[in-house]
Design a protein around this motif. Structure first.
Motif, mmCIF file in Angstrom:
data_model
loop_
_atom_site.group_PDB
_atom_site.id
_atom_site.type_symbol
_atom_site.label_atom_id
_atom_site.label_comp_id
_atom_site.label_asym_id
_atom_site.label_seq_id
_atom_site.Cartn_x
_atom_site.Cartn_y
_atom_site.Cartn_z
ATOM 1 N N ALA A 74 15.427 5.438 14.263
ATOM 2 C CA ALA A 74 15.074 5.553 12.840
ATOM 3 C C ALA A 74 16.058 6.408 12.056
ATOM 4 O O ALA A 74 15.832 6.680 10.874
ATOM 5 C CB ALA A 74 13.653 6.121 12.713
ATOM 6 N N TYR A 75 17.165 6.813 12.673
ATOM 7 C CA TYR A 75 18.110 7.722 12.022
ATOM 8 C C TYR A 75 18.594 7.202 10.671
ATOM 9 O O TYR A 75 18.725 7.953 9.720
ATOM 10 C CB TYR A 75 19.301 7.984 12.949
ATOM 11 C CG TYR A 75 20.239 9.032 12.409
ATOM 12 C CD1 TYR A 75 19.909 10.380 12.488
ATOM 13 C CD2 TYR A 75 21.437 8.686 11.811
ATOM 14 C CE1 TYR A 75 20.750 11.357 11.988
ATOM 15 C CE2 TYR A 75 22.289 9.649 11.306
ATOM 16 C CZ TYR A 75 21.943 10.981 11.396
ATOM 17 O OH TYR A 75 22.781 11.939 10.891
ATOM 18 N N ARG A 76 18.859 5.902 10.591
ATOM 19 C CA ARG A 76 19.407 5.333 9.355
ATOM 20 C C ARG A 76 18.334 4.873 8.369
ATOM 21 O O ARG A 76 18.658 4.339 7.314
ATOM 22 C CB ARG A 76 20.352 4.184 9.706
ATOM 23 C CG ARG A 76 21.579 4.686 10.446
ATOM 24 C CD ARG A 76 22.495 3.580 10.945
ATOM 25 N NE ARG A 76 22.940 2.727 9.866
ATOM 26 C CZ ARG A 76 22.957 1.405 9.948
ATOM 27 N NH1 ARG A 76 22.551 0.786 11.012
ATOM 28 N NH2 ARG A 76 23.395 0.695 8.925
ATOM 29 N N LEU A 77 17.067 5.061 8.724
ATOM 30 C CA LEU A 77 15.993 4.665 7.813
ATOM 31 C C LEU A 77 15.685 5.812 6.855
ATOM 32 O O LEU A 77 15.729 6.974 7.231
ATOM 33 C CB LEU A 77 14.730 4.298 8.602
ATOM 34 C CG LEU A 77 14.864 3.138 9.592
ATOM 35 C CD1 LEU A 77 13.558 2.929 10.337
ATOM 36 C CD2 LEU A 77 15.285 1.861 8.877
ATOM 37 N N GLU A 78 15.343 5.451 5.636
ATOM 38 C CA GLU A 78 15.032 6.471 4.634
ATOM 39 C C GLU A 78 13.617 7.015 4.788
ATOM 40 O O GLU A 78 13.355 8.175 4.550
ATOM 41 C CB GLU A 78 15.194 5.886 3.229
ATOM 42 C CG GLU A 78 16.632 5.621 2.841
ATOM 43 C CD GLU A 78 17.468 6.887 2.788
ATOM 44 O OE1 GLU A 78 16.978 7.899 2.250
ATOM 45 O OE2 GLU A 78 18.603 6.854 3.290
ATOM 46 N N ASN A 79 12.675 6.121 5.158
ATOM 47 C CA ASN A 79 11.272 6.529 5.177
ATOM 48 C C ASN A 79 10.425 5.515 5.939
ATOM 49 O O ASN A 79 10.929 4.504 6.430
ATOM 50 C CB ASN A 79 10.754 6.680 3.740
ATOM 51 C CG ASN A 79 11.036 5.441 2.905
ATOM 52 O OD1 ASN A 79 10.901 4.308 3.370
ATOM 53 N ND2 ASN A 79 11.447 5.654 1.653
ATOM 54 N N ALA A 80 9.117 5.775 5.996
ATOM 55 C CA ALA A 80 8.180 4.912 6.713
ATOM 56 C C ALA A 80 8.113 3.511 6.087
ATOM 57 O O ALA A 80 7.915 2.525 6.793
ATOM 58 C CB ALA A 80 6.797 5.558 6.734
ATOM 59 N N LYS A 81 8.295 3.423 4.775
ATOM 60 C CA LYS A 81 8.248 2.122 4.107
ATOM 61 C C LYS A 81 9.376 1.214 4.610
ATOM 62 O O LYS A 81 9.165 0.029 4.866
ATOM 63 C CB LYS A 81 8.344 2.320 2.591
ATOM 64 C CG LYS A 81 8.138 1.061 1.786
ATOM 65 C CD LYS A 81 8.152 1.376 0.293
ATOM 66 C CE LYS A 81 7.977 0.112 -0.520
ATOM 67 N NZ LYS A 81 8.058 0.372 -1.949
ATOM 68 N N GLU A 82 10.573 1.768 4.763
ATOM 69 C CA GLU A 82 11.696 0.993 5.299
ATOM 70 C C GLU A 82 11.391 0.538 6.718
ATOM 71 O O GLU A 82 11.735 -0.569 7.117
ATOM 72 C CB GLU A 82 12.986 1.833 5.297
ATOM 73 C CG GLU A 82 13.887 1.509 4.162
ATOM 74 C CD GLU A 82 15.261 2.155 4.300
ATOM 75 O OE1 GLU A 82 15.827 2.192 5.410
ATOM 76 O OE2 GLU A 82 15.756 2.633 3.278
ATOM 77 N N PHE A 83 10.766 1.411 7.502
ATOM 78 C CA PHE A 83 10.390 1.060 8.870
ATOM 79 C C PHE A 83 9.409 -0.112 8.855
ATOM 80 O O PHE A 83 9.556 -1.073 9.605
ATOM 81 C CB PHE A 83 9.779 2.276 9.577
ATOM 82 C CG PHE A 83 9.325 1.992 10.975
ATOM 83 C CD1 PHE A 83 10.241 1.822 12.001
ATOM 84 C CD2 PHE A 83 7.972 1.895 11.271
ATOM 85 C CE1 PHE A 83 9.823 1.558 13.290
ATOM 86 C CE2 PHE A 83 7.541 1.632 12.555
ATOM 87 C CZ PHE A 83 8.472 1.461 13.574
#
Length: 162
Positions: A86-95
């Motif tokens: 998840a390093y490159r994800l901004e937040n839970a929504k992106e996940f």
């Protein structure tokens, strides 16, 4: 949340062999549908721990960090393993928008840099990996709600008294 339902245990590992033993102890009690979040500094050993865990589940697949692909899937005799970075994800929504939901129930979900999607899973097992006194030493701190992770904490408690 009931504070008595939260549990935590720290286990030191002096080398990669001991790290593998910790991973193997945990795989004995992990089930499909479980979510494990791993956090720690760069090079603390998150991917190494996942590699040891997937091997302990009986897979000989090459486990690599999915830093750029974001997710890898490994087949094991027990269940599929979803490995997310998840390093490159901004937040839970992106996940959420990755559309990986199908794996959450049928496989084991392992997420590196899980603090990036904090709050997405409400009953995940948290593993924090810290550096110890030497380059090889690591301290693994497992924490989470005691009820869903009772078997994991019992397995680790046995280990911490060896």
């Amino acid at each position: 949340m009931d504070p008595h339902d939260h549990q935590s245990i720290s286990i030191p590992a002096q080398n990669e062999t001991q790290t593998g033993q910790i991973a193997a102890a945990v795989t004995d009690v992990l089930r499909a549908g479980d979510v494990v979040i791993l956090d720690g500094a760069l090079a603390a050993g998150k991917t190494f721990f996942i590699r040891a865990l997937v091997a302990a589940l009986g897979s000989d697949e090459d486990v690599t960090s999915p830093t750029y692909t974001i997710a890898n899937i490994y087949e094991t005799p027990k269940f599929p393993v979803l490995h997310v970075d998840a390093y490159r994800l901004e937040n839970a929504k992106e996940f959420y928008h990755l559309g990986l939901d199908d794996y959450f129930d049928t496989g084991l979900c392992l997420i590196e840099w899980g603090q990036r999607i904090n709050g997405f899973f409400d009953a995940a097992l948290q593993i924090d990996i810290e550096f110890g006194a030497t380059d090889q030493d690591r301290i693994f701190t497992f924490s989470g709600k005691a009820t869903p992770w009772k078997a994991v904490f019992a397995a680790l408690k046995d280990m911490s008294h060896d």
